[in-house]
Write an enzyme that holds these catalytic residues in place. Sequence first.
Site, short mmCIF file in Angstrom:
data_model
loop_
_atom_site.label_atom_id
_atom_site.label_comp_id
_atom_site.label_asym_id
_atom_site.label_seq_id
_atom_site.Cartn_x
_atom_site.Cartn_y
_atom_site.Cartn_z
N LYS A 61 7.09 56.29 37.63
CA LYS A 61 8.48 56.00 37.26
C LYS A 61 8.57 54.72 36.43
O LYS A 61 9.29 54.66 35.43
CB LYS A 61 9.33 55.88 38.52
N ASP A 62 7.84 53.68 36.85
CA ASP A 62 7.81 52.43 36.08
C ASP A 62 7.18 52.64 34.71
O ASP A 62 7.57 52.01 33.73
CB ASP A 62 7.05 51.35 36.85
N GLU A 84 20.50 29.94 21.38
CA GLU A 84 20.15 31.36 21.37
C GLU A 84 21.14 32.14 22.22
O GLU A 84 21.77 31.61 23.14
CB GLU A 84 18.73 31.56 21.91
N SER A 86 10.87 46.34 49.88
CA SER A 86 11.89 46.48 48.84
C SER A 86 13.22 46.89 49.44
O SER A 86 13.28 47.63 50.42
CB SER A 86 11.45 47.53 47.82
N HIS A 101 6.99 41.47 49.67
CA HIS A 101 6.16 42.36 50.48
C HIS A 101 6.31 42.11 51.98
O HIS A 101 5.82 42.92 52.78
CB HIS A 101 4.69 42.22 50.08
#
Length: 429
Positions: free
Chosen positions: A247-248, A291, A223, A219
């Site tokens: 959108k998310d 894994e 972004s 922040h």
Amino acid sequence: MSFPWAKHYEPKAPVMRWIDDKLPLPRFVYNAIGAGYPVPRNLSYFWNFGVLAGFCLVLQIVTGVIMAMHYAANTQVAFDSIEHTMRDVNWGWLMRYAHANGASAFFVVVYIHIFRGLFYGSYKAPREMIWLLGVVIFLLMMATAFMGYVLPWGQMSFWGAKVITGLFGAIPGVGEPLQVWLLGGFAPDNAALNRFFSLHFLLPFVIAGVVILHIWALHIPGSSNPTGVEVKSESDTVPFHPYYTAKDGFGLGVFLIIYFAFVFFAPNYLGHPDNYIPANPLSTPAHIVPEWYFWPFYAILRAFTADFILPAKLWGVLAMFSAILCWFFLPWLDKSPVRSGHYRPLFKWFFVVLVVDMLVLFWLGGAPAEEPYVMFSQIATAYYFLHFLVILPIVSMVEKPKPLPFSITESVLGSDEQAVLGDKPAAAS
């Protein structure tokens, strides 16, 4: 990120005004994810994966806490306690499968998030701290996942713990005492299982703390975006809510469809069948593998087969850890003034080769430790380090980038005069 056009939170209800005055949490949330946080208007769906990673972390914490309520960290009953959870606890099977597949989903999301950052230069100034904290999160994730894989105390759990902790024994002088200290003995047993359970329970909350720092650091400069061009005017941004929350939300819906397809229809597809056999120190599995999300680094570990000054085992350990640690130096290795790979024609092709190389390492990490897989691992490992330590610095100095758009708005609306000037109309002639 502070812009003069950003909206500021002004509560209208008396109760909200009182809360905001005593504890400005509503203002903090509004400024962090609401209309008070302007975001570049051209973010693609690749920017959804940060939110998805946060969702996966919450999912793992919630399901993990529930699993811990029914787990017994004792080698005599650990395997049975997992089976008890699966068979006798109400919805226990769902919690187990959600947690196990949630770990895989978490790593898928984070790998895509990392490689998006590599392509779009998210590690470049002024966002170096965001990147460095992200690498710390990834290291903590790997430690947490390894310890979690040990807890079911199946065959792969035991022998995975044996092999991975045995790597510390390769450190000259202090290796064997360090290995005994980590395990609480000379082999994985009750002491090791208790320690791994305690740390596996604790580390997700440490990750959550570093995630808060990661978001806080984000922040400050704001972004990044696909063009790599910084925000110049109000027209370059839109409020995070409702534009990117919607959108998310769509991205989360697609993610949940795929995730629950695995949970309900293929819950054991990404696991190893040997881990449904109780741990037996006297029976070594034919093929010990971790894994799947550890496979690239496991392939790098096994690529060193000959002693040269140092033992091959130590070279493998150093290379495995260096494969991640070299990411810390990316902000200084890549000297190109252009962030986005879209405007770096030479970098773009080498990035494609890196992605292919990483996929090959994934395949090789799950393959047997025999020829020709060992030779392929050596070639893929050599290119991996060559890319970050040699190719990337040279490319950043010699390539000629494409012209950048004047602004984010221009990249979205085109190169007309209004787009270039932002909100200000062209002056009358």
